[in-house]
Motif scaffolding. Structure first.
Motif, PDB file in Angstrom:
ATOM      1  N   MET A 222       0.813  -1.216   0.000  1.00  0.00           N
ATOM      2  CA  MET A 222       0.000   0.000   0.000  1.00  0.00           C
ATOM      3  C   MET A 222       0.852   1.274   0.000  1.00  0.00           C
ATOM      4  N   THR A 223       1.965   1.235   0.728  1.00  0.00           N
ATOM      5  CA  THR A 223       2.830   2.406   0.835  1.00  0.00           C
ATOM      6  C   THR A 223       4.289   1.976   0.764  1.00  0.00           C
ATOM      7  N   ALA A 224       5.145   2.927   0.514  1.00  0.00           N
ATOM      8  CA  ALA A 224       6.590   2.682   0.520  1.00  0.00           C
ATOM      9  C   ALA A 224       7.249   3.764   1.360  1.00  0.00           C
ATOM     10  N   ARG A 225       8.105   3.350   2.275  1.00  0.00           N
ATOM     11  CA  ARG A 225       8.841   4.287   3.127  1.00  0.00           C
ATOM     12  C   ARG A 225      10.302   4.285   2.695  1.00  0.00           C
ATOM     13  N   ILE A 226      10.810   5.463   2.328  1.00  0.00           N
ATOM     14  CA  ILE A 226      12.164   5.598   1.792  1.00  0.00           C
ATOM     15  C   ILE A 226      13.027   6.421   2.742  1.00  0.00           C
ATOM     16  N   TRP A 227      14.254   5.952   2.969  1.00  0.00           N
ATOM     17  CA  TRP A 227      15.277   6.726   3.682  1.00  0.00           C
ATOM     18  C   TRP A 227      16.440   6.984   2.730  1.00  0.00           C
ATOM     19  N   LEU A 228      17.007   8.177   2.811  1.00  0.00           N
ATOM     20  CA  LEU A 228      18.214   8.512   2.072  1.00  0.00           C
ATOM     21  C   LEU A 228      19.211   9.168   3.023  1.00  0.00           C
ATOM     22  N   VAL A 229      20.467   8.789   2.913  1.00  0.00           N
ATOM     23  CA  VAL A 229      21.548   9.494   3.600  1.00  0.00           C
ATOM     24  C   VAL A 229      22.407  10.126   2.514  1.00  0.00           C
ATOM     25  N   VAL A 230      22.522  11.459   2.573  1.00  0.00           N
ATOM     26  CA  VAL A 230      23.237  12.220   1.551  1.00  0.00           C
ATOM     27  C   VAL A 230      24.393  12.959   2.212  1.00  0.00           C
ATOM     28  N   ARG A 231      25.547  13.015   1.544  1.00  0.00           N
ATOM     29  CA  ARG A 231      26.701  13.737   2.072  1.00  0.00           C
ATOM     30  C   ARG A 231      27.222  14.702   1.017  1.00  0.00           C
ATOM     31  N   GLY A 232      27.975  15.692   1.496  1.00  0.00           N
ATOM     32  CA  GLY A 232      28.600  16.632   0.585  1.00  0.00           C
ATOM     33  C   GLY A 232      29.688  15.963  -0.231  1.00  0.00           C
ATOM     34  N   VAL A 233      30.026  16.573  -1.347  1.00  0.00           N
ATOM     35  CA  VAL A 233      31.029  15.974  -2.229  1.00  0.00           C
ATOM     36  C   VAL A 233      32.451  16.321  -1.799  1.00  0.00           C
ATOM     37  N   THR A 234      32.609  17.326  -0.926  1.00  0.00           N
ATOM     38  CA  THR A 234      33.922  17.700  -0.413  1.00  0.00           C
ATOM     39  C   THR A 234      33.846  17.872   1.095  1.00  0.00           C
ATOM     40  N   THR A 235      35.003  17.797   1.750  1.00  0.00           N
ATOM     41  CA  THR A 235      35.050  18.009   3.197  1.00  0.00           C
ATOM     42  C   THR A 235      34.916  19.495   3.510  1.00  0.00           C
ATOM     43  N   GLU A 236      34.529  19.792   4.764  1.00  0.00           N
ATOM     44  CA  GLU A 236      34.381  21.178   5.218  1.00  0.00           C
ATOM     45  C   GLU A 236      35.357  21.455   6.356  1.00  0.00           C
ATOM     46  N   PHE A 237      36.095  22.534   6.240  1.00  0.00           N
ATOM     47  CA  PHE A 237      37.038  22.921   7.288  1.00  0.00           C
ATOM     48  C   PHE A 237      36.278  23.266   8.563  1.00  0.00           C
ATOM     49  N   GLY A 238      36.702  22.686   9.673  1.00  0.00           N
ATOM     50  CA  GLY A 238      36.093  22.969  10.958  1.00  0.00           C
ATOM     51  C   GLY A 238      34.878  22.115  11.278  1.00  0.00           C
ATOM     52  N   LEU A 239      34.466  21.228  10.357  1.00  0.00           N
ATOM     53  CA  LEU A 239      33.308  20.373  10.595  1.00  0.00           C
ATOM     54  C   LEU A 239      33.771  18.967  10.961  1.00  0.00           C
ATOM     55  N   GLN A 240      33.160  18.380  11.977  1.00  0.00           N
ATOM     56  CA  GLN A 240      33.456  17.010  12.368  1.00  0.00           C
ATOM     57  C   GLN A 240      32.141  16.276  12.577  1.00  0.00           C
ATOM     58  N   ASP A 241      31.884  15.269  11.746  1.00  0.00           N
ATOM     59  CA  ASP A 241      30.643  14.488  11.847  1.00  0.00           C
ATOM     60  C   ASP A 241      30.941  13.201  12.603  1.00  0.00           C
ATOM     61  N   ASN A 242      30.442  13.113  13.820  1.00  0.00           N
ATOM     62  CA  ASN A 242      30.617  11.916  14.656  1.00  0.00           C
ATOM     63  C   ASN A 242      29.299  11.193  14.894  1.00  0.00           C
ATOM     64  N   ARG A 243      28.298  11.494  14.087  1.00  0.00           N
ATOM     65  CA  ARG A 243      26.974  10.912  14.293  1.00  0.00           C
ATOM     66  C   ARG A 243      26.934   9.476  13.759  1.00  0.00           C
ATOM     67  N   ALA A 244      26.130   8.633  14.396  1.00  0.00           N
ATOM     68  CA  ALA A 244      25.868   7.265  13.927  1.00  0.00           C
ATOM     69  C   ALA A 244      24.552   7.277  13.154  1.00  0.00           C
ATOM     70  N   TYR A 245      24.581   6.869  11.889  1.00  0.00           N
ATOM     71  CA  TYR A 245      23.399   6.910  11.031  1.00  0.00           C
ATOM     72  C   TYR A 245      22.788   5.509  10.932  1.00  0.00           C
ATOM     73  N   THR A 246      21.462   5.430  11.167  1.00  0.00           N
ATOM     74  CA  THR A 246      20.756   4.144  11.121  1.00  0.00           C
ATOM     75  C   THR A 246      19.467   4.295  10.309  1.00  0.00           C
ATOM     76  N   PRO A 247      19.570   4.516   8.991  1.00  0.00           N
ATOM     77  CA  PRO A 247      18.354   4.614   8.177  1.00  0.00           C
ATOM     78  C   PRO A 247      17.705   3.246   8.005  1.00  0.00           C
ATOM     79  N   GLY A 248      16.375   3.187   8.114  1.00  0.00           N
ATOM     80  CA  GLY A 248      15.690   1.907   7.948  1.00  0.00           C
ATOM     81  C   GLY A 248      16.232   0.872   8.906  1.00  0.00           C
TER      82      GLY A 248
END
Length: 335
Positions: free
Chosen positions: A282-308
């Motif tokens: 009846m329905t479809a549930r979609i998750w997407l994880v998207v990231r930038g194509v280059t790194t960012e100065f001063g940014l630190q991503d320490n998150r744990a991603y759990t889509p679906g």
């Protein structure tokens, strides 16, 4: 003499103290202006990065959503099991249609009874993934026909349909069961219509052909080449790291979602030990994880991603990421 002395004092200029004070004030103003410029520039770079990630996520989601929403559209009806020439149990190609190349298996194009299919956290299609595939990402396959009727075209897989039946063919001629094609005396609508078969399988590749080293959303899509069915591998959206799908199924035929399951098990109930007769997506549930194509100065991503039901683990890099999800109602699920 007195006036001449006063004039000389007025023209003597700034004292050393006054000059030092003026230089100090000027320096503070320049430093402030530079800091404001740097902060503004940094804010612009951050906002631009956020906008690009959001734009990629929106484009990828819109592309998949348009496909999923029209799944099980067979032209004049939405009953894939009523289309002759589709895959049967034990016979993936009962009418000997030309199998699209490079082959993804006969049932990839012909299994019209399963409008939405997929692989859970893996890639099992016989046709190879361009640049490989991400191990913990799903494959989402959608089967339908074009929204608008199209001209007949030899060598292209097409569906001729009425409101009660359909037939899959590739000859460029209307199948005999639908002849003659007559027009309704009041509406002028033809008794049957021709639509192109559309099959798309979305997956994530670890590297983009446009931006090497960047993960990307790709799809295997059914088209025609040199007068025969062909499967083209297209790049959809660089920057997509993961795609996840869960399907909402109706198991008691009350036109409401009873549970969400992972792809490949949309009509399977482990508790019951088998497939559920009459279960419908009846329905479809979609998750997407998207990231930038280059790194960012001063940014630190320490998150744990759990889509679906995927676990991407804890990140430790300087890429900006965005996780989005959407539940899509299938337009043709209830008819």
């Amino acid at each position: 003499m007195h006036n001449k002395a006063n004039m000389q004092r007025r023209q003597s200029g700034l004292t050393l103290v006054e000059l030092m004070v003026a230089l100090a004030i000027g320096s503070f103003l320049i430093i402030g202006a530079v800091q404001i410029y740097n902060q503004s520039r940094q804010a612009f770079v951050v906002n631009e990065s956020i906008a690009r990630v959001q734009e990629t996520a929106q484009f990828a989601m819109d592309t998949i959503e348009a496909d999923l929403r029209m799944a099980s559209n067979w032209g004049r009806n939405s009953r894939g099991l009523a289309v002759e020439g589709r895959s049967l149990v034990g016979d993936a190609n009962p009418t000997g249609l030309t199998v699209p190349i490079p082959t993804c298996g006969d049932d990839w194009a012909f299994d019209l009874g399963l409008p939405i299919d997929g692989d859970d956290n893996g890639y099992t299609l016989p046709c190879g993934a361009n640049g490989g595939s991400v191990a913990n990402s799903d494959v989402v396959t959608v089967r339908r026909v074009s929204v608008q009727p199209v001209p007949l075209e030899a060598g292209r897989l097409q569906v001729q349909s009425t409101r009660i039946q359909g037939e899959l063919f590739e000859t460029g001629a209307v199948p005999g069961a639908f002849l003659p094609v007559t027009n309704h005396p009041i509406t002028g609508a033809p008794s049957s219509a021709t639509h192109n078969l559309m099959v798309n399988s979305y997956y994530v590749s670890p590297t983009s052909t446009l931006i090497p080293g960047v993960p990307t959303l790709r799809r295997k899509t059914l088209t025609v080449r040199n007068g025969a069915p062909f499967i083209e591998d297209q790049e959809v959206a660089p920057g997509v790291e993961n795609i996840q799908l869960q399907l909402g199924i109706d198991v008691d035929e009350d036109n409401t979602v009873d549970r969400y399951v992972n792809p490949g098990s949309e009509i399977y109930d482990p508790a019951a030990g088998g497939y559920i007769p009459g279960a419908r997506v009846m329905t479809a549930r979609i998750w997407l994880v998207v990231r930038g194509v280059t790194t960012e100065f001063g940014l630190q991503d320490n998150r744990a991603y759990t889509p679906g039901n995927a676990n991407m683990g804890q990140m430790s890099d300087s890429f900006r990421r965005l996780q989005v999800s959407k539940t899509i109602l299938l337009r043709n699920a209830r008819t």
